[in-house]
Design an enzyme around this catalytic site. Structure first.
Site, PDB file in Angstrom:
ATOM      1  CB  ALA A 119      -0.939  -0.023   1.204  1.00 57.38           C
ATOM      2  CG  ASN A 122       0.608  -0.038  -4.181  1.00 59.39           C
ATOM      3  OD1 ASN A 122       1.633  -0.568  -4.601  1.00 59.39           O
ATOM      4  ND2 ASN A 122      -0.436  -0.742  -3.775  1.00 59.39           N
ATOM      5  CB  VAL A 152      -9.212  -2.370   8.162  1.00 58.86           C
ATOM      6  CG1 VAL A 152      -9.432  -3.565   9.084  1.00 58.86           C
ATOM      7  CG2 VAL A 152      -9.405  -1.068   8.919  1.00 58.86           C
ATOM      8  CG  LEU A 162     -18.173   8.412  -0.335  1.00 52.95           C
ATOM      9  CD1 LEU A 162     -19.100   9.555  -0.724  1.00 52.95           C
ATOM     10  CD2 LEU A 162     -18.658   7.749   0.958  1.00 52.95           C
ATOM     11  N   GLY A 189      -6.087  -1.142  -5.094  1.00 55.80           N
ATOM     12  CA  GLY A 189      -5.129  -0.067  -5.371  1.00 55.80           C
ATOM     13  C   GLY A 189      -5.807   1.287  -5.508  1.00 55.80           C
ATOM     14  CG  ASP A 221      -2.772   1.823  -1.917  1.00 58.48           C
ATOM     15  OD1 ASP A 221      -3.163   2.073  -0.757  1.00 58.48           O
ATOM     16  OD2 ASP A 221      -2.481   0.680  -2.307  1.00 58.48           O
TER      17      ASP A 221
HETATM   18  O1  KDG Z   1      -3.850  -1.371  -1.261  1.00 58.33           O
HETATM   19  C1  KDG Z   1      -3.319  -2.382  -2.109  1.00 58.33           C
HETATM   20  C2  KDG Z   1      -2.333  -3.182  -1.315  1.00 58.33           C
HETATM   21  O2  KDG Z   1      -3.030  -3.772  -0.271  1.00 58.33           O
HETATM   22  C3  KDG Z   1      -1.630  -4.215  -2.156  1.00 58.33           C
HETATM   23  O3  KDG Z   1      -0.902  -3.584  -3.176  1.00 58.33           O
HETATM   24  C4  KDG Z   1      -0.610  -4.988  -1.379  1.00 58.33           C
HETATM   25  O4  KDG Z   1      -1.776  -6.579  -0.154  1.00 58.33           O
HETATM   26  C5  KDG Z   1      -1.066  -5.622  -0.127  1.00 58.33           C
HETATM   27  C6  KDG Z   1      -0.681  -5.027   1.162  1.00 58.33           C
HETATM   28  O5  KDG Z   1      -1.039  -5.633   2.173  1.00 58.33           O
HETATM   29  O6  KDG Z   1      -0.014  -3.993   1.206  1.00 58.33           O
END
Ligand code: KDG
Length: 317
Positions: free
Chosen positions: A35, A38, A167, A227, A256, A259
């Protein structure tokens, strides 16, 4: 010196080339995700100075991730890539009906071995924003302590903190633990960026107005409630506004989007845009992130974003 500093776990991401049960999928494209990384890549694509750090394994996957992130123009000078522990990994499972599922292999990963003393104190102190999420503090007690220390450093040095609760239920022991730890981190942030589902878990309501006021009551001066395809609600206590997302016909995978939203929103703030224009940038980047099946490839350049939003004035103050 960079404007935004963020840190967390970046992992190798195996992206299935077909929809269907992972048991029978044999073809994957190797990518990376995580995350906070990203968000950093999203900001770099929009032309901002941003740094990401974390701990990676001394293995080919760690090197791949470092090269990838650096190749996107993110400052990687504080990445630690000499851990004997493995770099984390995840597979996505795309279903023809319903949402994608993730299969993570991150327990005991290099990233989970990050400690408060590994933090680059000056680097954080010199930034304008520290962006944190609720994923990294869930990895281990030392990652939680690291997040708390990073918050302290930011606060001591007037660095604004943005917090996306992100979360991930499977990383926590219980809903009670999620609520107590993440609400505590949120209360120390300046900007809170929950989604509606996260608001429900953290505050027991899925009313975006109530979620925003729950955030503001705890400490942040700005709350942005995402949202999804509807856009986002933004409030600073004095005014509250729903900002619609642009129309998008080609959503492929929502992973994604949050992010991307954070990257666009922070870009707007860095550029001096007002709150609603910053949210429009966030909505635009978040929408474009959903046009591909991987987590970062859809993040737009500034030109792509402007074309998509068809509104040149968004880029001016
Ligand atoms: O928000 C997307 C991310 O969750 C993903 O790119 C990678 O699973 C992932 C994490 O836990 O960071």
């Amino acid at each position: 010196m960079v404007d935004v500093v963020t840190f967390g776990e970046a992992m190798v991401f195996m992206n299935p080339q077909k929809v269907g049960p992972l048991t029978y999928i044999t073809d994957f494209k190797k990518r990376m995700g995580g995350a906070e990384a990203n968000v950093a890549i999203g900001l770099a694509r929009l032309g901002h100075e941003v740094g990401w750090f974390g701990k990676l394994g001394k293995d080919p996957h760690g090197k791949y991730i470092e090269n990838f992130i650096r190749g996107e123009g993110v400052d990687t000078q504080h990445i630690l890539c000499d851990s004997e522990l493995p770099t984390g990994l995840y597979f996505k499972e795309r279903s023809a009906v319903g949402e994608s599922r993730f299969h993570h292999y991150r327990h005991g990963s290099a990233a989970s071995d990050f400690h408060p003393e590994d933090l680059p104190v000056e680097y954080i102190s010199d930034a304008k924003y520290l962006h944190i999420t609720g994923i990294f503090p869930a990895l281990s007690d030392n990652c939680l302590a690291t997040t708390r220390r990073a918050i302290e450093i930011a606060k001591e040095n007037g660095v604004r903190i943005s917090f996306d609760p992100n979360v991930r239920g499977q990383l926590w022991e219980s809903e009670g633990e999620i609520r107590s730890v993440l609400n505590n981190l949120l209360s120390q942030a300046d900007i809170a960026l929950p989604g509606v589902g996260e608001g429900k878990r953290l505050f027991g309501t899925d009313d975006p107005w109530k979620i925003a006021s729950e955030c503001l009551d705890r400490g942040p001066d700005t709350a942005v409630v995402k949202l999804g395809p509807e856009g986002a609600l933004v409030s600073n206590g004095k005014s509250t506004e729903c900002v619609e997302a642009p129309n998008l016909e080609h959503e492929v995978d929502p992973v994604g989007a949050g992010d991307g939203f954070a990257a666009g929103f922070l870009a707007g703030r860095l550029e001096g845009l007002n709150l609603s224009r910053s949210v429009r940038l966030g909505n635009g980047v978040g929408a474009l992130a959903t046009t591909v099946t991987s987590d970062v490839e859809g993040l737009p350049s500034r030109t792509e974003l402007n074309t998509f939003l068809r509104n040149g004035e968004l880029t001016t103050k």
